[in-house]
Design a protein around this motif. Structure first.
Motif, short mmCIF file in Angstrom:
data_model
loop_
_atom_site.label_atom_id
_atom_site.label_comp_id
_atom_site.label_asym_id
_atom_site.label_seq_id
_atom_site.Cartn_x
_atom_site.Cartn_y
_atom_site.Cartn_z
N PHE A 9 0.83 -1.20 0.00
CA PHE A 9 0.00 0.00 0.00
C PHE A 9 0.87 1.26 0.00
CE2 PHE A 9 -2.20 3.30 2.55
CZ PHE A 9 -3.26 3.55 1.69
N VAL A 10 1.92 1.24 0.81
CA VAL A 10 2.83 2.39 0.87
C VAL A 10 3.51 2.59 -0.48
CG1 VAL A 10 4.98 3.25 1.90
CG2 VAL A 10 3.22 2.23 3.35
N GLU A 11 3.99 1.49 -1.08
CA GLU A 11 4.69 1.59 -2.36
C GLU A 11 3.76 2.07 -3.47
OE1 GLU A 11 6.20 -2.34 -2.70
OE2 GLU A 11 7.99 -1.94 -1.49
N ASN A 12 2.51 1.62 -3.44
CA ASN A 12 1.56 2.02 -4.47
C ASN A 12 1.08 3.46 -4.32
OD1 ASN A 12 1.71 -0.50 -5.64
ND2 ASN A 12 -0.15 -1.28 -4.68
N ASN A 13 1.35 4.03 -3.15
CA ASN A 13 0.99 5.43 -2.90
C ASN A 13 2.23 6.22 -2.50
OD1 ASN A 13 -2.23 5.51 -2.85
ND2 ASN A 13 -1.57 3.61 -1.87
N GLU A 14 3.27 6.00 -3.28
CA GLU A 14 4.58 6.57 -2.96
C GLU A 14 4.54 8.09 -2.84
OE1 GLU A 14 8.38 6.82 -5.64
OE2 GLU A 14 8.29 4.82 -4.77
N GLU A 15 3.71 8.72 -3.66
CA GLU A 15 3.65 10.18 -3.63
C GLU A 15 3.14 10.72 -2.29
OE1 GLU A 15 -0.34 8.74 -4.92
OE2 GLU A 15 1.73 8.24 -5.36
N LEU A 16 2.42 9.88 -1.54
CA LEU A 16 1.91 10.29 -0.24
C LEU A 16 2.86 9.93 0.90
CD1 LEU A 16 -1.83 9.18 -0.57
CD2 LEU A 16 -0.91 11.50 -0.82
N PHE A 17 3.51 8.79 0.78
CA PHE A 17 4.26 8.26 1.92
C PHE A 17 5.77 8.42 1.81
CE2 PHE A 17 0.31 5.75 1.80
CZ PHE A 17 -0.17 6.02 3.07
N SER A 198 13.38 7.87 -3.67
CA SER A 198 12.29 8.17 -2.74
C SER A 198 12.68 7.68 -1.35
CB SER A 198 11.00 7.51 -3.20
OG SER A 198 10.59 8.03 -4.44
N THR A 208 1.40 11.07 7.46
CA THR A 208 0.42 10.81 6.41
C THR A 208 -0.73 9.94 6.90
OG1 THR A 208 2.28 10.86 4.87
CG2 THR A 208 0.19 10.09 4.00
#
Length: 221
Positions: A9-17, A198, A208
């Motif tokens: 989940f973190v990797e798929n939402n890298e721009e947030l996390f 990143s 976040t």
């Protein structure tokens, strides 16, 4: 243990996390096994693999990034046992080389494939030739990677699913986000290049994810 799929989940939402950074002039503690496997297939064949390893470290040098490799696996001090291990390593290397060549000739597998045991030997030899600092531990290397990174006050380069549990002062870079292939030139001729990547840290994750403090992130992972 932990929440299944959290790191995905973190990797798929890298721009947030994750925090995009440009890395140069820094020490970097590296999970050696994950790196050596990451470099498999970048260039074709055994010679191509050695070239990929050399290019990786050459690009770090352009950026004035000083790597510290952490290897896991048995450490042998007795000379007789050491010779036995070396003999077994050579046997594994030759066996892997024969397997690679036979399969390549028979078109039974992709020519980019290199057995892990063979890749490890090539990687270690190239790193030693280049004078790259390396530390060996007989145990799972993750604890030592985290400890060394915190002692040196620098980030770690690793696979995220292993390192979200550690409270690293400078965070960690997921190896798949590390754009070493295309270092950015400095703004001045005498400035080092830099590498885009990143950076993931407990502080950013806690910021976040409302209601979750950095202290309980290891429990979730």
């Amino acid at each position: 243990m932990g929440v299944r799929g959290l790191m995905t989940f973190v990797e798929n939402n890298e721009e947030l996390f994750a925090t995009p950074v440009i890395m140069s002039n820094i020490r970097l503690v590296i999970d050696a096994f994950n790196l050596l496997m990451r470099l498999v297939g970048v260039n074709e064949g055994l010679v191509g693999y050695a070239k990929s390893v050399r290019e990786f470290f050459d690009n770090l040098s352009k950026c004035n990034i000083k790597p510290i490799l952490i290897f896991g696996g048995p450490i042998v001090s007795n000379s007789v046992l050491l010779e036995s291990v070396r003999s077994n390593d050579l046997f594994s290397y030759n066996k892997g080389l024969r397997w690679f060549n036979d399969a390549k000739d028979a078109s039974k597998m992709n020519v980019d494939f290199i057995p892990a045991s063979t890749a490890r030997i090539i990687f270690k030899n190239v790193a030693a030739e280049l004078g790259i600092e390396a530390i060996h531990t007989p145990y799972q290397p993750s604890d030592l990677i985290a400890k060394t990174a915190n002692e040196l006050d620098c980030p770690a380069l690793a696979v995220g699913s292993d390192f979200i549990i550690y409270k690293l002062k400078r965070g960690f870079v997921d190896i798949h986000s590390f754009a070493y292939e295309d270092p950015l030139p400095g703004s001045e001729p005498d400035e080092p290049h830099s590498i885009r990547c990143s950076l993931i840290s407990h502080a950013r994750l806690a910021e976040t994810l409302p209601g979750i403090s950095s202290d309980i992130i290891p429990v979730l992972s």
